[in-house]
Structure formats: C-alpha cells, structure tokens
Motif scaffolding. Sequence first.
Motif, PDB file in Angstrom:
ATOM      1  N   GLN A 227      58.248   9.246  38.724  1.00 24.99           N
ATOM      2  CA  GLN A 227      57.222  10.283  38.607  1.00 24.99           C
ATOM      3  C   GLN A 227      57.346  11.011  37.263  1.00 24.99           C
ATOM      4  OE1 GLN A 227      54.673  11.202  40.366  1.00 24.99           O
ATOM      5  NE2 GLN A 227      54.942  10.186  42.341  1.00 24.99           N
ATOM      6  N   ILE A 231      54.652  11.055  34.023  1.00 25.38           N
ATOM      7  CA  ILE A 231      54.123  12.328  33.501  1.00 25.38           C
ATOM      8  C   ILE A 231      54.372  12.434  32.001  1.00 25.38           C
ATOM      9  CG2 ILE A 231      54.493  14.824  33.548  1.00 25.38           C
ATOM     10  CD1 ILE A 231      54.957  14.538  36.592  1.00 25.38           C
ATOM     11  N   GLU A 234      52.158  10.076  30.029  1.00 25.66           N
ATOM     12  CA  GLU A 234      50.791  10.598  29.978  1.00 25.66           C
ATOM     13  C   GLU A 234      50.642  11.616  28.852  1.00 25.66           C
ATOM     14  OE1 GLU A 234      47.927  13.491  32.711  1.00 25.66           O
ATOM     15  OE2 GLU A 234      49.636  12.472  33.630  1.00 25.66           O
ATOM     16  N   TYR A 235      51.633  12.489  28.700  1.00 28.79           N
ATOM     17  CA  TYR A 235      51.544  13.548  27.690  1.00 28.79           C
ATOM     18  C   TYR A 235      51.780  13.001  26.285  1.00 28.79           C
ATOM     19  CZ  TYR A 235      52.151  18.174  25.602  1.00 28.79           C
ATOM     20  OH  TYR A 235      52.014  19.301  24.845  1.00 28.79           O
ATOM     21  N   PHE A 254      54.445  21.324  30.460  1.00 33.28           N
ATOM     22  CA  PHE A 254      53.486  20.421  31.098  1.00 33.28           C
ATOM     23  C   PHE A 254      54.167  19.609  32.203  1.00 33.28           C
ATOM     24  CE2 PHE A 254      51.614  16.149  31.345  1.00 33.28           C
ATOM     25  CZ  PHE A 254      50.286  16.461  31.642  1.00 33.28           C
ATOM     26  N   ALA A 255      55.346  19.065  31.897  1.00 29.53           N
ATOM     27  CA  ALA A 255      56.077  18.255  32.883  1.00 29.53           C
ATOM     28  C   ALA A 255      56.476  19.090  34.092  1.00 29.53           C
ATOM     29  CB  ALA A 255      57.314  17.634  32.223  1.00 29.53           C
ATOM     30  N   THR A 257      55.018  21.797  35.278  1.00 37.44           N
ATOM     31  CA  THR A 257      53.833  22.105  36.080  1.00 37.44           C
ATOM     32  C   THR A 257      53.400  20.910  36.920  1.00 37.44           C
ATOM     33  OG1 THR A 257      53.091  23.695  34.403  1.00 37.44           O
ATOM     34  CG2 THR A 257      51.444  22.892  35.970  1.00 37.44           C
ATOM     35  N   ARG A 258      53.375  19.733  36.305  1.00 35.88           N
ATOM     36  CA  ARG A 258      52.923  18.542  37.020  1.00 35.88           C
ATOM     37  C   ARG A 258      53.903  18.164  38.140  1.00 35.88           C
ATOM     38  NH1 ARG A 258      49.210  15.166  34.726  1.00 35.88           N
ATOM     39  NH2 ARG A 258      49.461  14.056  36.712  1.00 35.88           N
ATOM     40  N   LEU A 259      55.199  18.333  37.898  1.00 36.79           N
ATOM     41  CA  LEU A 259      56.184  18.025  38.934  1.00 36.79           C
ATOM     42  C   LEU A 259      56.039  18.952  40.126  1.00 36.79           C
ATOM     43  CD1 LEU A 259      59.330  17.314  36.739  1.00 36.79           C
ATOM     44  CD2 LEU A 259      58.161  15.659  38.177  1.00 36.79           C
ATOM     45  N   GLU A 261      53.414  20.365  41.129  1.00 35.21           N
ATOM     46  CA  GLU A 261      52.196  20.042  41.886  1.00 35.21           C
ATOM     47  C   GLU A 261      52.492  19.066  43.011  1.00 35.21           C
ATOM     48  OE1 GLU A 261      49.453  18.574  39.015  1.00 35.21           O
ATOM     49  OE2 GLU A 261      49.009  20.547  38.166  1.00 35.21           O
ATOM     50  N   LYS A 262      53.588  18.303  42.878  1.00 30.05           N
ATOM     51  CA  LYS A 262      53.963  17.320  43.884  1.00 30.05           C
ATOM     52  C   LYS A 262      55.119  17.805  44.761  1.00 30.05           C
ATOM     53  CE  LYS A 262      52.593  13.436  40.923  1.00 30.05           C
ATOM     54  NZ  LYS A 262      51.506  12.967  41.785  1.00 30.05           N
TER      55      LYS A 262
END
Length: 369
Positions: A227, A231, A234-235, A254-255, A257-259, A261-262
């Motif tokens: 995961q 991420i 992607e960035y 960014f990483a 925040t995205r982590l 979210e899961k």
Amino acid sequence: MFKKITIQADERGLLFRRGSYLKVLQPGVYRLAPWSEDKVEIVSIMKPFVLPEKELSLFTHDSELLRELEVVQVEDHEYVLRFEDGKFAGLLTPGSYAFWQVLKKHTFVRADIRQPELPSGVNAAVRTKLAPYCQIFEVGHHETGALYYNHELQQELKPGKYYFWKGPVAVSVKTVDLRQLQLDMTGQEMMTEDKVTLRLNFVCQYRIVQPLRVLAIKSFEEQLYIQLQLILREYVGTLKLDELLRMKQELAAFALTRLNEKSEEIGAVFLTAGVKDIILPGEVKDILNTVLLAEKKAQATVITRREETASTRSLLNTAKLMDENQTLYRLKELEFLEKICEKIGTISLTGGNNLLEQLNTLLGEKKTG
C-alpha cells in the motif's frame, strides 16, 4: 497350626477363596486353618485401591467394601482432578479408579475436555502442576490475543496466562502487538515524471487499533508495505526531479494522509511518516553537482563585484573629502607614514636639517593651484 493374620487400623484385608473375592476384613486378628483355601490380601487405606492383575469390577458387588470406597469412572472425554483433604493429589485420565474414604477425604473435579478451557475453580498453583495435560499460552502486557477453537475465532484475550486441555479440540492463540510499530521501505526504485529513476528510503510509524481486523488480513505487514509503495509511486510519478527534491515534506504529508484514509479498512492508525533519503543515479548526481558548482561560482562572482564596487565608491568618497579638506589630507598622509614606519627597522638622517624639516622634505608640500 493356624495361620495368624493381623490387620492394622490403616489397613483392610481382602479375603479370596479359590482365587475369587469373597469379602472385606476390618482391622483385627484373624486365623486361617492350614488346610483352608482362603487367602487374604492386605492393602493400605492410605493409598488408592489397586490390586495388580485384578479388575476393579471384581469388587463392586461387595456393599460393605463400597461403603468405604469412592469409585470414580472417567470417560474418554474427561479428566478428573483429585484432591486429598483439599490438596491437589493428581489427575485421572480415562479409566476406573477407587479411593478409600476412611482416614482421608477425597474430592473430585470433573473437566469435560471437549470444552478446552480449564474449570474456573482450578487455582493458579494447581494449573502449573497440570502442564503435561495442558497447552499454555501467554499474552504480553503490550499485546492482545485471539482465541481459536479448530481454527474458528472464539474471543479476544486480554494480557495474561491461559491454560487449555490437550484434547479433541485444536486450540490456538494469535497475538497482536499494540505498541507503536515502524514500517521501513529501503532502496525502493521509482521514476519521476521526467524519467529519472531514483531510489527512495521511506519510514512511517503506526499503531494497531483493531487487532481482529489485522488478523483477518493475510500477511498484514506485506500488504501494508505494498500500500505504501503504491502511494509513493503515485506521488513521485507526477513530479519532476527538481520538484521532488524541493517537496520532500509534502511527499511525507501526502503519504500519511492516504494511509490514514485506509485505517478503518486495515485496523491501524498511522502516526508519522517521512523521507529518509533520496538516492540518485551516479550520472544524475554528477550533473546536479556541476549545476550547483556553477551556481555557487556565479553567486561568488556577483558578490565579488558587489564588494569591488562598494570599495571603489568608498575610495572615491574619501578622495573627494581629502580634496576639499587640507587637514584631512595631511592626516591621511601621516596615517600612511605611520604604517610605513612600522615596517622599517632603522631611519638614517643626512644633512644638517633637523628631523621635522627632513620629514617635511620627504613628504613634500601640497601645491595649491
């Protein structure tokens, strides 16, 4: 001559005739005729009722004997804990047993091993003596455990020590660490938007908040690593190299925040994240070093010229002041003369003039037009 048999207070006699059990004999003195086919086996009532090569069922027809015996039948799915005068004396496995209930009081606790957990009445001191018949699991103070019977989840276990019977039910306990954990990504190759391949070292800290959800994920750490990898790809893939080097902090935010979210999906909350290193290919690193050196040289040239301009402007201002002020001009001459004299070891004077006149001649007089 008669055969004398004495039975003590802590003993009982078992009378056999032609090899068959007849009755129990209480303490006392007995005499058997020499021609008698009777035989007496003396047993201690301080020990379990056991006769070698004799089945217990041979004695159960004697009601007088049974008044003094406690007969225990242990089924195949049972264990029985035996206590003498309230103290643990042993564990009975499937079979038939008999104990004298005369000088000691025997009590028994039955356990159905189809229910693996030990009875609640069995204290910790006794449990340690049952180790050969038990499976022991420990859940640390920083952990939580999940209990499974035949691979089916039963309940969540708090920190502690747990005992389960070795029996027909397969028991297992899986533990989950609830402390702050760290995930390291080392030497991960990625490509920027301008096709520069680099290696990234990244780290993040997290804590598991839903242990059962984590246990439901196969290879949890491996999936977490993938995961994070996706991420970051992607960035990084949306930025040029210069932008990436300039925006390392934004990458970490960014990483993170995205982590998070899961976090509900994977049962963990992420606390911090950051870029440890960005490792560039050798040729790219040489190019960047060349560019950096050129930039620094240009900056040094600008600074040098700025200082020269300032110095020239200062000299010009000083010259104007000296041109307008005769006294200032003479003081400047004396200042330079002082600096010259500091570097001179001896001064020789010639002629008849005094020191002041010769110095005046040396310096000369400023002509006025």
